[in-house]
Design a protein around this motif. Structure first.
Motif, PDB file in Angstrom:
ATOM      1  N   GLY A   1      26.804  20.314   7.309  1.00  0.00           N
ATOM      2  CA  GLY A   1      25.936  19.231   7.771  1.00  0.00           C
ATOM      3  C   GLY A   1      24.664  19.744   8.400  1.00  0.00           C
ATOM      4  N   SER A   2      24.789  20.817   9.208  1.00  0.00           N
ATOM      5  CA  SER A   2      23.597  21.396   9.838  1.00  0.00           C
ATOM      6  C   SER A   2      22.668  22.003   8.805  1.00  0.00           C
ATOM      7  CB  SER A   2      24.018  22.445  10.867  1.00  0.00           C
ATOM      8  OG  SER A   2      24.833  21.859  11.862  1.00  0.00           O
ATOM      9  N   GLN A   3      23.240  22.707   7.836  1.00  0.00           N
ATOM     10  CA  GLN A   3      22.413  23.291   6.777  1.00  0.00           C
ATOM     11  C   GLN A   3      21.672  22.211   5.988  1.00  0.00           C
ATOM     12  OE1 GLN A   3      24.971  25.710   4.443  1.00  0.00           O
ATOM     13  NE2 GLN A   3      25.285  27.258   6.046  1.00  0.00           N
ATOM     14  N   ALA A   4      22.323  21.120   5.695  1.00  0.00           N
ATOM     15  CA  ALA A   4      21.649  20.030   4.974  1.00  0.00           C
ATOM     16  C   ALA A   4      20.504  19.455   5.805  1.00  0.00           C
ATOM     17  CB  ALA A   4      22.665  18.939   4.636  1.00  0.00           C
ATOM     18  N   GLY A   5      20.717  19.350   7.138  1.00  0.00           N
ATOM     19  CA  GLY A   5      19.647  18.845   8.001  1.00  0.00           C
ATOM     20  C   GLY A   5      18.436  19.753   8.018  1.00  0.00           C
ATOM     21  N   LEU A   6      18.705  21.078   8.092  1.00  0.00           N
ATOM     22  CA  LEU A   6      17.588  22.031   8.060  1.00  0.00           C
ATOM     23  C   LEU A   6      16.831  21.963   6.750  1.00  0.00           C
ATOM     24  CD1 LEU A   6      19.212  25.159   9.746  1.00  0.00           C
ATOM     25  CD2 LEU A   6      17.476  23.649  10.698  1.00  0.00           C
ATOM     26  N   GLN A   7      17.546  21.842   5.637  1.00  0.00           N
ATOM     27  CA  GLN A   7      16.894  21.766   4.328  1.00  0.00           C
ATOM     28  C   GLN A   7      16.011  20.525   4.227  1.00  0.00           C
ATOM     29  OE1 GLN A   7      17.034  24.123   2.059  1.00  0.00           O
ATOM     30  NE2 GLN A   7      15.624  23.012   0.730  1.00  0.00           N
ATOM     31  N   GLU A   8      16.500  19.410   4.776  1.00  0.00           N
ATOM     32  CA  GLU A   8      15.707  18.164   4.746  1.00  0.00           C
ATOM     33  C   GLU A   8      14.443  18.300   5.596  1.00  0.00           C
ATOM     34  OE1 GLU A   8      16.247  13.412   5.821  1.00  0.00           O
ATOM     35  OE2 GLU A   8      17.915  14.832   6.052  1.00  0.00           O
ATOM     36  N   ALA A   9      14.593  18.954   6.791  1.00  0.00           N
ATOM     37  CA  ALA A   9      13.424  19.147   7.643  1.00  0.00           C
ATOM     38  C   ALA A   9      12.393  20.052   6.978  1.00  0.00           C
ATOM     39  CB  ALA A   9      13.854  19.742   8.982  1.00  0.00           C
ATOM     40  N   LEU A  10      12.864  21.109   6.277  1.00  0.00           N
ATOM     41  CA  LEU A  10      11.946  22.010   5.566  1.00  0.00           C
ATOM     42  C   LEU A  10      11.199  21.284   4.462  1.00  0.00           C
ATOM     43  CD1 LEU A  10      10.843  24.838   5.057  1.00  0.00           C
ATOM     44  CD2 LEU A  10      12.828  25.284   3.613  1.00  0.00           C
ATOM     45  N   THR A  11      11.932  20.436   3.722  1.00  0.00           N
ATOM     46  CA  THR A  11      11.290  19.676   2.634  1.00  0.00           C
ATOM     47  C   THR A  11      10.220  18.734   3.195  1.00  0.00           C
ATOM     48  OG1 THR A  11      13.367  19.769   1.383  1.00  0.00           O
ATOM     49  CG2 THR A  11      11.727  18.126   0.707  1.00  0.00           C
ATOM     50  N   GLN A  12      10.507  18.094   4.313  1.00  0.00           N
ATOM     51  CA  GLN A  12       9.531  17.188   4.918  1.00  0.00           C
ATOM     52  C   GLN A  12       8.294  17.945   5.396  1.00  0.00           C
ATOM     53  OE1 GLN A  12      11.134  14.947   8.154  1.00  0.00           O
ATOM     54  NE2 GLN A  12       9.251  13.772   8.515  1.00  0.00           N
TER      55      GLN A  12
END
Length: 476
Positions: free
Chosen positions: A88-99
């Motif tokens: 879950g944390s990794q998915a959150g970081l990936q979403e923040a990077l994409t944004q």
């Protein structure tokens, strides 16, 4: 009876001793379940060491190790619910990077849009500056003039094409009727080599006379704003010389414009243009290869011949344009050359040739004059010196010089945007004096200034730009 009683007491004692030696403990097995263990040593094993199996302490250690193995397994791969970084944390970081990447792309697009807006504003500023120069150059009469319908009053430029005679008259009238209000020249500070120091001058008000002699000679009163005609295409045109023959002869007319780019060690190309319009467009109609190389920006044109200094020598050459050959050559007596007595900007400008209403002139210096400017009038046919005058101003202390009506004028600075004509020497009286006439170096590197008596203009080469100035003369 006593025997039976003794046997019973012995058995009870044995049972009680067994009770004392029995042990019980609990602990988790490898699967995590609680397990109770009860141990009673048999009478046949009383001679064995009690710690042979490791005892309860060893089993406790094994149990703790099992618990640790389970926790490690959970943290490294399995059911991660502790404080570690999960999927879950990794998915959150990936979403923040994409944004963040998307916002960066938007900012980059806005930056490019702003840069295009800035370029557009710069172009508009340049167009407005040119329009301002054009409006300043228009003739301004105190009363409405009577102009024939055929004369265009709303000319869009200053190039001498088409009705060149009419346009030339309008431009000259604009220059003679210009304003001579008070201008202030900030003291030019020289931060470079002391050998190239320039005179500092403060501009003072010079009242214009109520009348002026528009046909004859007179003292220089004012110089108009520079008008740009063309910018050089390459580094070879950073400085050079351009000319029009004030007394043109066949096969070339008075509209013909000649140009030499003087950057380089073998300067020999002479470009000819049919008129100022062709010069501004960059279309030469004639290209001549001079038989001997040119030294610096001191060349001039007069009566169908190009006059110039041969490279690395004090030899003057007269090149006939009609026959395309050297018509005369002569050494200028005792003249310094190739960097001995240049103007303050350098460029091997030891000998500067020019033309005015009285003929051909040479501006230079000698060892005898100790660097002071010497001005000589030359015979245009054989280049012999007719007469010479030694002035009191050092040649390397001024940026350039020109002759008008037998008077030598010097320019104080070649880089200051607002400088002055700071010295005048009159060959008729042999006397010199300090003056303060405003002069503009629009592009801040003016390497050539010459006078054209037919047009009553100064020709100049200012940092890749070919420019001209209108001049006003007073009474004789």
């Amino acid at each position: 009876m006593w025997l039976l009683l003794n046997v019973c007491v012995f058995c009870l004692l044995q049972y009680g001793e067994g009770q004392d030696r029995a042990t019980i403990w609990r602990g988790n097995d490898r699967s995590g379940h609680c397990q109770y263990t009860f141990t009673v040593p048999s009478p046949s094993e009383t001679s064995c060491p009690h710690t042979a199996s490791g005892g309860p302490e060893m089993e406790g250690l094994k149990t703790r190790l099992s618990l640790l193995e389970v926790l490690v397994a959970r943290l490294t791969g399995g059911e991660t619910r502790g404080p570690g970084l999960g999927a879950g944390s990794q998915a959150g970081l990936q979403e923040a990077l994409t944004q963040a990447m998307g916002e960066r792309s938007l900012l980059q697009g806005e930056k490019e849009h702003l840069e295009r807006d800035v370029e557009g504003l710069q172009r508009r500023v340049e167009e407005m500056r040119r329009e301002t120069e054009r409006l300043k150059s228009r003739p301004c009469y105190p009363q409405p003039p009577l102009v024939p319908p055929s004369v265009p009053l709303q000319d869009s430029g200053l190039r001498l094409a088409g009705d060149a005679g009419v346009l030339s008259h309008l431009v000259s009238s604009a220059g003679r009727q210009g304003d001579t209000g008070s201008l202030r020249d900030p003291a030019w500070r020289n931060g470079g080599n002391a050998g190239f120091q320039e005179l500092k001058a403060e501009v003072t008000e010079i009242p214009a006379p109520s009348t002026e002699d528009s046909t004859g000679c007179g003292e220089l009163i004012s110089i108009g704003e520079p008008v740009s005609h063309r910018k050089a295409d390459s580094i070879a045109g950073k400085y050079g010389v351009w000319m029009q023959d004030p007394e043109a002869v066949a096969p070339y007319g008075g509209k013909m414009v000649w140009r030499i780019d003087t950057v380089g060690s073998e300067v020999r190309q002479l470009f000819g243009y049919e008129d100022m319009d062709q010069l501004s467009k960059g279309y030469p109609s004639k290209v001549l290869l001079l038989p001997e190389p040119v030294e610096s920006t001191g060349a001039t044109l007069y009566r169908g011949s190009l006059y110039y200094q041969r490279r690395r020598s004090r030899t003057l050459l007269r090149y006939d344009l009609a026959s395309e050959s050297i018509a005369a050559r002569r050494d200028l007596p005792h003249a310094g050359f190739h960097g001995q007595f240049p103007y303050s900007w350098g460029g091997y400008t030891d000998v500067d040739l020019g033309v005015d209403e009285q003929g051909l002139w040479a501006v230079y210096s000698t060892n005898k004059a100790k660097g002071a400017i010497v001005v000589s009038q030359l015979d245009p046919h054989n280049l012999a010196v007719k007469r010479s005058w030694e002035t009191s101003i050092r040649k390397n202390s001024v940026a350039n010089a020109f002759v008008i009506c037998g008077r030598l004028y010097t320019v104080a600075s070649y880089t200051a945007p607002n400088t002055t004509i700071n010295f005048m020497f009159d060959t008729a009286t042999g006397q010199g004096k300090q003056v303060a006439l405003p002069f503009r170096n629009k592009y801040r590197y003016n390497s050539m200034v010459d006078y054209n008596p037919a047009q009553r203009k100064l020709h100049a080469w200012d940092n890749f730009h070919i420019v001209s100035y209108d001049v006003r003369l007073g009474h004789q």
